[in-house]
Motif scaffolding. Structure first.
Motif, PDB file in Angstrom:
ATOM      1  N   PRO A  24      -4.569   1.607  -3.901  1.00 31.76           N
ATOM      2  CA  PRO A  24      -3.432   1.323  -3.010  1.00 31.76           C
ATOM      3  C   PRO A  24      -2.122   1.847  -3.603  1.00 31.76           C
ATOM      4  O   PRO A  24      -1.977   1.906  -4.839  1.00 31.76           O
ATOM      5  CB  PRO A  24      -3.428  -0.213  -2.933  1.00 31.76           C
ATOM      6  CG  PRO A  24      -4.845  -0.617  -3.218  1.00 31.76           C
ATOM      7  CD  PRO A  24      -5.342   0.383  -4.218  1.00 31.76           C
ATOM      8  N   VAL A  25      -1.176   2.193  -2.742  1.00 31.95           N
ATOM      9  CA  VAL A  25       0.063   2.835  -3.189  1.00 31.95           C
ATOM     10  C   VAL A  25       0.769   2.021  -4.281  1.00 31.95           C
ATOM     11  O   VAL A  25       1.254   2.575  -5.269  1.00 31.95           O
ATOM     12  CB  VAL A  25       0.994   3.070  -1.969  1.00 31.95           C
ATOM     13  CG1 VAL A  25       2.365   3.519  -2.420  1.00 31.95           C
ATOM     14  CG2 VAL A  25       0.379   4.099  -1.026  1.00 31.95           C
ATOM     15  N   GLY A  26       0.771   0.705  -4.145  1.00 32.20           N
ATOM     16  CA  GLY A  26       1.455  -0.138  -5.128  1.00 32.20           C
ATOM     17  C   GLY A  26       0.796  -0.147  -6.499  1.00 32.20           C
ATOM     18  O   GLY A  26       1.404  -0.573  -7.483  1.00 32.20           O
ATOM     19  N   ALA A  27      -0.451   0.324  -6.586  1.00 30.37           N
ATOM     20  CA  ALA A  27      -1.170   0.313  -7.867  1.00 30.37           C
ATOM     21  C   ALA A  27      -1.119   1.671  -8.571  1.00 30.37           C
ATOM     22  O   ALA A  27      -1.588   1.809  -9.705  1.00 30.37           O
ATOM     23  CB  ALA A  27      -2.635  -0.098  -7.640  1.00 30.37           C
ATOM     24  N   SER A  82      -7.514  -3.006   9.761  1.00 29.49           N
ATOM     25  CA  SER A  82      -7.384  -2.171   8.556  1.00 29.49           C
ATOM     26  C   SER A  82      -7.036  -3.012   7.331  1.00 29.49           C
ATOM     27  O   SER A  82      -6.519  -4.116   7.460  1.00 29.49           O
ATOM     28  CB  SER A  82      -6.296  -1.123   8.770  1.00 29.49           C
ATOM     29  OG  SER A  82      -6.615  -0.319   9.877  1.00 29.49           O
ATOM     30  N   ASP A  83      -7.304  -2.432   6.171  1.00 29.04           N
ATOM     31  CA  ASP A  83      -7.184  -3.167   4.906  1.00 29.04           C
ATOM     32  C   ASP A  83      -5.785  -3.766   4.667  1.00 29.04           C
ATOM     33  O   ASP A  83      -4.793  -3.030   4.625  1.00 29.04           O
ATOM     34  CB  ASP A  83      -7.546  -2.213   3.756  1.00 29.04           C
ATOM     35  CG  ASP A  83      -7.604  -2.944   2.440  1.00 29.04           C
ATOM     36  OD1 ASP A  83      -8.486  -3.807   2.312  1.00 29.04           O
ATOM     37  OD2 ASP A  83      -6.748  -2.682   1.567  1.00 29.04           O
ATOM     38  N   PRO A  84      -5.688  -5.090   4.496  1.00 29.10           N
ATOM     39  CA  PRO A  84      -4.372  -5.734   4.337  1.00 29.10           C
ATOM     40  C   PRO A  84      -3.603  -5.282   3.099  1.00 29.10           C
ATOM     41  O   PRO A  84      -2.381  -5.151   3.143  1.00 29.10           O
ATOM     42  CB  PRO A  84      -4.705  -7.228   4.226  1.00 29.10           C
ATOM     43  CG  PRO A  84      -6.108  -7.375   4.670  1.00 29.10           C
ATOM     44  CD  PRO A  84      -6.787  -6.054   4.499  1.00 29.10           C
ATOM     45  N   THR A  85      -4.295  -5.035   1.984  1.00 31.21           N
ATOM     46  CA  THR A  85      -3.591  -4.607   0.761  1.00 31.21           C
ATOM     47  C   THR A  85      -2.972  -3.232   0.965  1.00 31.21           C
ATOM     48  O   THR A  85      -1.791  -3.004   0.672  1.00 31.21           O
ATOM     49  CB  THR A  85      -4.574  -4.536  -0.435  1.00 31.21           C
ATOM     50  OG1 THR A  85      -5.225  -5.778  -0.556  1.00 31.21           O
ATOM     51  CG2 THR A  85      -3.851  -4.194  -1.716  1.00 31.21           C
ATOM     52  N   MET A  86      -3.784  -2.321   1.495  1.00 31.31           N
ATOM     53  CA  MET A  86      -3.285  -0.961   1.703  1.00 31.31           C
ATOM     54  C   MET A  86      -2.052  -0.983   2.601  1.00 31.31           C
ATOM     55  O   MET A  86      -1.023  -0.364   2.286  1.00 31.31           O
ATOM     56  CB  MET A  86      -4.375  -0.102   2.349  1.00 31.31           C
ATOM     57  CG  MET A  86      -3.833   1.218   2.847  1.00 31.31           C
ATOM     58  SD  MET A  86      -5.034   2.182   3.764  1.00 31.31           S
ATOM     59  CE  MET A  86      -3.917   3.230   4.698  1.00 31.31           C
ATOM     60  N   ARG A 114      -0.032  -3.551   3.455  1.00 34.19           N
ATOM     61  CA  ARG A 114       1.120  -4.242   2.853  1.00 34.19           C
ATOM     62  C   ARG A 114       1.891  -3.248   1.985  1.00 34.19           C
ATOM     63  O   ARG A 114       3.113  -3.117   2.081  1.00 34.19           O
ATOM     64  CB  ARG A 114       0.628  -5.420   1.995  1.00 34.19           C
ATOM     65  CG  ARG A 114       1.754  -6.146   1.270  1.00 34.19           C
ATOM     66  CD  ARG A 114       1.252  -6.892   0.056  1.00 34.19           C
ATOM     67  NE  ARG A 114       0.661  -5.998  -0.917  1.00 34.19           N
ATOM     68  CZ  ARG A 114      -0.137  -6.384  -1.924  1.00 34.19           C
ATOM     69  NH1 ARG A 114      -0.458  -7.654  -2.053  1.00 34.19           N
ATOM     70  NH2 ARG A 114      -0.629  -5.512  -2.781  1.00 34.19           N
ATOM     71  N   ASP A 115       1.159  -2.504   1.147  1.00 31.68           N
ATOM     72  CA  ASP A 115       1.813  -1.547   0.246  1.00 31.68           C
ATOM     73  C   ASP A 115       2.532  -0.438   1.011  1.00 31.68           C
ATOM     74  O   ASP A 115       3.604   0.017   0.610  1.00 31.68           O
ATOM     75  CB  ASP A 115       0.785  -0.939  -0.717  1.00 31.68           C
ATOM     76  CG  ASP A 115       0.385  -1.912  -1.816  1.00 31.68           C
ATOM     77  OD1 ASP A 115       0.809  -3.085  -1.746  1.00 31.68           O
ATOM     78  OD2 ASP A 115      -0.350  -1.505  -2.739  1.00 31.68           O
ATOM     79  N   VAL A 116       1.932   0.015   2.118  1.00 24.74           N
ATOM     80  CA  VAL A 116       2.567   1.076   2.910  1.00 24.74           C
ATOM     81  C   VAL A 116       3.938   0.609   3.393  1.00 24.74           C
ATOM     82  O   VAL A 116       4.946   1.311   3.241  1.00 24.74           O
ATOM     83  CB  VAL A 116       1.675   1.475   4.111  1.00 24.74           C
ATOM     84  CG1 VAL A 116       2.462   2.287   5.135  1.00 24.74           C
ATOM     85  CG2 VAL A 116       0.459   2.268   3.631  1.00 24.74           C
ATOM     86  N   PHE A 117       4.017  -0.611   3.935  1.00 29.98           N
ATOM     87  CA  PHE A 117       5.310  -1.072   4.474  1.00 29.98           C
ATOM     88  C   PHE A 117       6.308  -1.377   3.362  1.00 29.98           C
ATOM     89  O   PHE A 117       7.502  -1.152   3.517  1.00 29.98           O
ATOM     90  CB  PHE A 117       5.112  -2.260   5.417  1.00 29.98           C
ATOM     91  CG  PHE A 117       4.371  -1.843   6.654  1.00 29.98           C
ATOM     92  CD1 PHE A 117       4.916  -0.889   7.507  1.00 29.98           C
ATOM     93  CD2 PHE A 117       3.113  -2.338   6.942  1.00 29.98           C
ATOM     94  CE1 PHE A 117       4.226  -0.449   8.629  1.00 29.98           C
ATOM     95  CE2 PHE A 117       2.424  -1.908   8.067  1.00 29.98           C
ATOM     96  CZ  PHE A 117       2.978  -0.959   8.917  1.00 29.98           C
ATOM     97  N   LEU A 118       5.818  -1.867   2.225  1.00 36.41           N
ATOM     98  CA  LEU A 118       6.749  -2.158   1.132  1.00 36.41           C
ATOM     99  C   LEU A 118       7.312  -0.883   0.522  1.00 36.41           C
ATOM    100  O   LEU A 118       8.421  -0.870  -0.008  1.00 36.41           O
ATOM    101  CB  LEU A 118       6.041  -2.978   0.040  1.00 36.41           C
ATOM    102  CG  LEU A 118       5.652  -4.419   0.411  1.00 36.41           C
ATOM    103  CD1 LEU A 118       4.975  -5.114  -0.757  1.00 36.41           C
ATOM    104  CD2 LEU A 118       6.884  -5.212   0.857  1.00 36.41           C
ATOM    105  N   THR A 119       6.545   0.203   0.582  1.00 36.66           N
ATOM    106  CA  THR A 119       6.972   1.426  -0.109  1.00 36.66           C
ATOM    107  C   THR A 119       7.511   2.501   0.837  1.00 36.66           C
ATOM    108  O   THR A 119       8.071   3.486   0.380  1.00 36.66           O
ATOM    109  CB  THR A 119       5.822   2.025  -0.947  1.00 36.66           C
ATOM    110  OG1 THR A 119       4.723   2.304  -0.077  1.00 36.66           O
ATOM    111  CG2 THR A 119       5.376   1.081  -2.044  1.00 36.66           C
TER     112      THR A 119
END
Ligand code: NAP
Length: 306
Positions: A74-77, A231-235, A237-242
């Motif tokens: 995920p983008v945040g990782a 769709s995957d919640p982690t992925m 979440r990271d998309v909107f945060l970044t």
């Protein structure tokens, strides 16, 4: 198709990495593909289904000696993973990623790339609502776009080699700068996902329409929303945060248009509604004419969606 890299390391073994593995194998694009996932469960599944020639217990072990390292987390990782592998990156290797947001990945990963290692961010515009090591398939990227987002000073040979890999996996390749990428994706993917999440949430809240009615009478529009909203919640979440700025800009525009249409409905302005829907219909025709979709009920996609 001939071999493009001797050794490829896939870090993260979900939908995108597993699809890459099967697509690389289909065309014989790499001598060896190593893989790493953070959980023992995922690594075990990967070993059981033959995902990767070698599944390693640490990211560093997977990356050692690799000519291409693909960050598929995920983008945040991305930043923490890059920091972890940086000390063992081989001189002359290329690091790339598949993240759905590019400016953030460049800022998070870039500082960890050692001198003598190339960094060429990328984003395949292909996916499904499924995730995990068992969800991938070799055809995912066929005839889909992959956007390469070279950074300042990216080595042209490293970019060309990565382009050849994506083309070998069936994709069409374009290059774009990071900010433009993030804006384009906010329009075409990120905002639509948020709208789908919201619509499904609204249907769930609206107690006057029962769950069974929603399921039973679900016409294509709502069914498509529920698929996207699965769709995957982690992925996501990271998309909107970044990709905050671009998505907020598009959602602002969206809200204005929604209010205008709401007003047209309230005041009975049929002409405005008709004109608006005529314009959007023409946009849809343009997409079909550009070969990015078909009139088939499943839009010609089979199980792949963007
Ligand atoms: P996925 O199926 O959910 O797989 C994610 C992988 O990343 C898993 O192997 C997971 O390990 C690992 N991971 C998760 N959090 C981590 C962390 N904090 N540190 C280290 N590893 C971690 O995801 P995916 O759909 O393949 O997406 C991967 C990337 O591709 C994302 O950046 C996404 O934005 C991008 N992308 C996705 C799509 C799509 O439609 N799905 C399309 C284009 C691009 P475990 O299994 O061990 O938890």
């Amino acid at each position: 198709m001939s071999q493009i890299y001797d050794r490829v390391a896939l870090i993260g073994l979900g939908l995108i990495a597993s699809s890459m593995f099967w697509a690389i194998k289909r065309a014989g694009l790499a001598g060896e593909v190593t893989g790493y996932a953070r959980s023992e469960d995922t690594r075990e599944t990967a070993r059981r289904i033959g995902l990767c020639d070698r599944v390693c217990d640490t990211a560093q072990e997977a990356v050692e000696g690799a000519d291409l390292v693909v960050l598929c987390v995920p983008v945040g990782a991305m930043g923490p993973v890059a920091q972890d592998i940086a000390p063992v990156l081989k001189s002359g290797a290329t690091v790339t990623d598949v993240g759905s947001v590019k400016r953030h990945v460049i800022e998070a990963v870039g500082p960890y790339i050692p001198d003598g290692v190339h960094f060429v961010p990328a984003h395949p515009l292909a996916g499904t609502e499924h995730s995990g090591p068992e969800s991938g398939f070799a055809e995912l990227f066929d005839n889909r776009w992959c956007l390469l987002v070279p950074v300042k000073g990216s080595d042209p040979d490293a970019v060309a080699q990565l382009r050849a890999l994506w083309e070998g996996m069936g994709a069409n390749v374009d290059e774009m700068d990071a900010d433009h990428h993030d804006l384009v994706l906010a329009v075409t993917s990120h905002a639509p996902h948020l709208i789908a999440y919201t619509m499904v949430g609204v249907a769930d809240d609206l107690r006057r329409v029962t769950d069974t009615e929603v399921i039973k009478y679900s016409a294509a529009g709502f069914r498509d929303f529920t698929r996207i909203a699965a769709s995957d919640p982690t992925m996501w979440r990271d998309v909107f945060l970044t990709n905050k700025d671009a998505t907020l800009e598009i959602l602002g525009r969206f809200t204005e248009e929604l209010f205008a249409l709401q007003r047209a409905i309230r005041t009975g302005d049929g002409e405005q509604l008709f004109d608006y829907f005529t314009r959007t219909r023409a946009i849809r025709r343009g997409i079909i004419d550009a070969g990015q979709d078909t009139d088939a009920p499943d839009f010609g996609r089979g199980k792949a969606t963007t």
